[in-house]
Scaffold this motif. Structure first.
Motif, PDB file in Angstrom:
ATOM      1  N   ILE A 137      -0.444  20.324  -5.351  1.00 17.24           N
ATOM      2  CA  ILE A 137      -0.350  20.809  -6.535  1.00 17.24           C
ATOM      3  C   ILE A 137       0.696  19.388  -6.778  1.00 17.24           C
ATOM      4  CG2 ILE A 137       1.476  22.113  -6.059  1.00 17.24           C
ATOM      5  CD1 ILE A 137       1.389  23.187  -9.105  1.00 17.24           C
ATOM      6  N   SER A 138       0.648  18.720  -8.209  1.00 20.18           N
ATOM      7  CA  SER A 138       1.075  17.121  -8.711  1.00 20.18           C
ATOM      8  C   SER A 138       1.782  17.388  -9.663  1.00 20.18           C
ATOM      9  CB  SER A 138       0.392  16.327  -7.574  1.00 20.18           C
ATOM     10  OG  SER A 138      -0.394  15.605  -8.704  1.00 20.18           O
ATOM     11  N   ARG A 139       2.664  17.005 -10.631  1.00 21.70           N
ATOM     12  CA  ARG A 139       3.393  16.904 -11.548  1.00 21.70           C
ATOM     13  C   ARG A 139       3.742  15.346 -11.768  1.00 21.70           C
ATOM     14  NH1 ARG A 139       7.743  21.567 -12.133  1.00 21.70           N
ATOM     15  NH2 ARG A 139       7.319  20.127 -14.775  1.00 21.70           N
ATOM     16  N   ASP A 140       3.365  15.153 -13.140  1.00 24.42           N
ATOM     17  CA  ASP A 140       3.367  13.999 -13.837  1.00 24.42           C
ATOM     18  C   ASP A 140       4.107  14.475 -14.663  1.00 24.42           C
ATOM     19  OD1 ASP A 140       3.870  11.546 -15.251  1.00 24.42           O
ATOM     20  OD2 ASP A 140       2.359  10.905 -14.402  1.00 24.42           O
ATOM     21  N   ASN A 141       5.601  14.726 -14.792  1.00 21.70           N
ATOM     22  CA  ASN A 141       6.276  15.303 -16.025  1.00 21.70           C
ATOM     23  C   ASN A 141       6.350  13.907 -16.609  1.00 21.70           C
ATOM     24  OD1 ASN A 141       7.194  16.846 -14.625  1.00 21.70           O
ATOM     25  ND2 ASN A 141       9.145  15.628 -14.214  1.00 21.70           N
ATOM     26  N   ALA A 142       6.115  12.667 -17.200  1.00 21.98           N
ATOM     27  CA  ALA A 142       5.984  11.435 -18.216  1.00 21.98           C
ATOM     28  C   ALA A 142       5.022  11.567 -19.104  1.00 21.98           C
ATOM     29  CB  ALA A 142       5.993  10.147 -17.512  1.00 21.98           C
ATOM     30  N   LYS A 143       3.704  12.040 -18.346  1.00 20.40           N
ATOM     31  CA  LYS A 143       1.858  12.728 -18.766  1.00 20.40           C
ATOM     32  C   LYS A 143       1.650  13.847 -19.178  1.00 20.40           C
ATOM     33  CE  LYS A 143      -0.202   8.737 -16.070  1.00 20.40           C
ATOM     34  NZ  LYS A 143      -2.319   8.574 -15.235  1.00 20.40           N
ATOM     35  N   GLY A 144       2.807  14.751 -18.235  1.00 16.13           N
ATOM     36  CA  GLY A 144       2.864  15.751 -19.175  1.00 16.13           C
ATOM     37  C   GLY A 144       1.358  16.568 -18.539  1.00 16.13           C
ATOM     38  N   THR A 145       1.394  16.186 -17.309  1.00 14.09           N
ATOM     39  CA  THR A 145       0.621  17.155 -16.747  1.00 14.09           C
ATOM     40  C   THR A 145       0.726  17.810 -15.148  1.00 14.09           C
ATOM     41  OG1 THR A 145       0.005  14.840 -16.107  1.00 14.09           O
ATOM     42  CG2 THR A 145      -1.640  15.916 -18.152  1.00 14.09           C
ATOM     43  N   VAL A 146      -0.646  18.577 -14.847  1.00 13.69           N
ATOM     44  CA  VAL A 146       0.448  18.987 -13.300  1.00 13.69           C
ATOM     45  C   VAL A 146      -1.227  18.745 -12.720  1.00 13.69           C
ATOM     46  CG1 VAL A 146       0.955  21.527 -12.380  1.00 13.69           C
ATOM     47  CG2 VAL A 146       1.745  19.796 -13.832  1.00 13.69           C
ATOM     48  N   ASP A 147      -1.193  18.758 -12.109  1.00 13.86           N
ATOM     49  CA  ASP A 147      -2.886  18.607 -10.936  1.00 13.86           C
ATOM     50  C   ASP A 147      -3.375  19.938  -9.833  1.00 13.86           C
ATOM     51  OD1 ASP A 147      -3.654  15.599 -11.326  1.00 13.86           O
ATOM     52  OD2 ASP A 147      -3.457  16.716 -12.916  1.00 13.86           O
ATOM     53  N   LEU A 148      -4.161  20.180  -9.739  1.00 15.04           N
ATOM     54  CA  LEU A 148      -4.084  20.833  -8.050  1.00 15.04           C
ATOM     55  C   LEU A 148      -5.650  20.111  -7.677  1.00 15.04           C
ATOM     56  CD1 LEU A 148      -3.399  23.242  -6.916  1.00 15.04           C
ATOM     57  CD2 LEU A 148      -5.170  24.618  -8.190  1.00 15.04           C
ATOM     58  N   GLN A 149      -5.450  19.469  -6.566  1.00 13.36           N
ATOM     59  CA  GLN A 149      -6.923  19.096  -6.004  1.00 13.36           C
ATOM     60  C   GLN A 149      -6.446  19.491  -4.695  1.00 13.36           C
ATOM     61  OE1 GLN A 149      -8.502  16.115  -6.015  1.00 13.36           O
ATOM     62  NE2 GLN A 149      -9.262  16.647  -4.801  1.00 13.36           N
ATOM     63  N   MET A 150      -8.287  20.572  -5.104  1.00  9.74           N
ATOM     64  CA  MET A 150      -8.243  21.242  -4.501  1.00  9.74           C
ATOM     65  C   MET A 150      -9.899  20.786  -2.955  1.00  9.74           C
ATOM     66  SD  MET A 150      -9.199  24.636  -6.702  1.00  9.74           S
ATOM     67  CE  MET A 150     -10.249  23.724  -6.794  1.00  9.74           C
ATOM     68  N   ASN A 151      -9.480  20.842  -1.597  1.00 10.72           N
ATOM     69  CA  ASN A 151     -10.495  20.272  -0.850  1.00 10.72           C
ATOM     70  C   ASN A 151     -11.450  21.463   0.138  1.00 10.72           C
ATOM     71  OD1 ASN A 151      -9.530  17.669  -1.830  1.00 10.72           O
ATOM     72  ND2 ASN A 151      -8.053  17.802  -0.512  1.00 10.72           N
ATOM     73  N   SER A 152     -12.217  21.361   0.662  1.00 17.26           N
ATOM     74  CA  SER A 152     -12.192  22.610   1.361  1.00 17.26           C
ATOM     75  C   SER A 152     -12.605  23.106   1.404  1.00 17.26           C
ATOM     76  CB  SER A 152     -11.518  22.015   3.080  1.00 17.26           C
ATOM     77  OG  SER A 152     -11.642  20.912   4.000  1.00 17.26           O
ATOM     78  N   LEU A 153     -12.913  23.597   0.358  1.00 14.99           N
ATOM     79  CA  LEU A 153     -13.276  24.627  -0.625  1.00 14.99           C
ATOM     80  C   LEU A 153     -13.948  26.018  -0.198  1.00 14.99           C
ATOM     81  CD1 LEU A 153     -12.751  23.420  -4.358  1.00 14.99           C
ATOM     82  CD2 LEU A 153     -12.044  25.166  -3.856  1.00 14.99           C
TER      83      LEU A 153
END
Length: 124
Positions: A69-85
Motif C-alpha cells: 500500500i502506498s499513498r500520495d497526499n499531494a495527488k490525493g491517491t492511495v494505491d494497492l500493488q498486488m503481486n503473486s495473486l
C-alpha cells in the motif's frame, strides 16, 4: 467526500494488479487509509492500511509480502500493488478513510468514508 476505486479486473494466478483510490472532498494526509476486501458470503476484511500520523503500513497475514500500500497526499491517491495473486484473493476491494487507533486499525467500523469497490478476480 468521495473515494473512487479503480484498477480491478481478471488476472491469472501469479499475476499482478494495481488498484488506485482517488480521494476528493477530504484532505488525504489527515486520514489513515485502508484497503478492505469482501468475498461472496464472507465478512469484509482489511488487507492493508497506511497511517496518517507517520505513514507506517500494516498488512494482514494473508497478503503480507505480496501486497504493497502506498499513498500520495499531494495527488490525493492511495494505491494497492498486488503481486503473486492467488484465487483466494478474489473479492471486491474497497478503499476507506478514517482515524482508527492502533487497536482498531483493521476494523471496518473505524473507517467512515468508503469507495464503491472494484472487483478483482483471480483464476487458477
Amino acid at each position: 467526500v468521495q473515494l473512487q476505486a479503480s484498477g480491478g479486473g481478471l488476472v491469472q494466478a501469479g499475476g499482478s494488479l494495481r488498484l488506485t483510490c482517488v480521494a476528493s472532498g477530504l484532505t488525504l494526509r489527515d486520514y489513515t487509509m485502508a484497503w478492505f476486501r469482501q468475498a461472496p458470503g464472507r465478512e469484509r476484511e482489511a488487507v492493508a492500511t497506511v497511517r496518517w500520523t507517520n505513514s507506517n503500513t500494516y498488512y494482514s497475514d494473508s497478503v503480507k509480502g505480496r501486497f504493497t500500500i502506498s499513498r500520495d497526499n499531494a495527488k490525493g491517491t492511495v494505491d494497492l500493488q498486488m503481486n503473486s495473486l492467488k484465487p483466494e484473493d478474489t473479492a471486491v476491494y474497497f478503499c476507506a478513510a478514517g482515524r482508527p487507533i492502533s487497536s482498531t486499525l483493521f476494523s471496518s467500523r473505524a473507517y467512515y468514508h468508503w469507495g464503491q469497490g472494484t472487483q478483482v478476480t483471480v483464476s487458477s
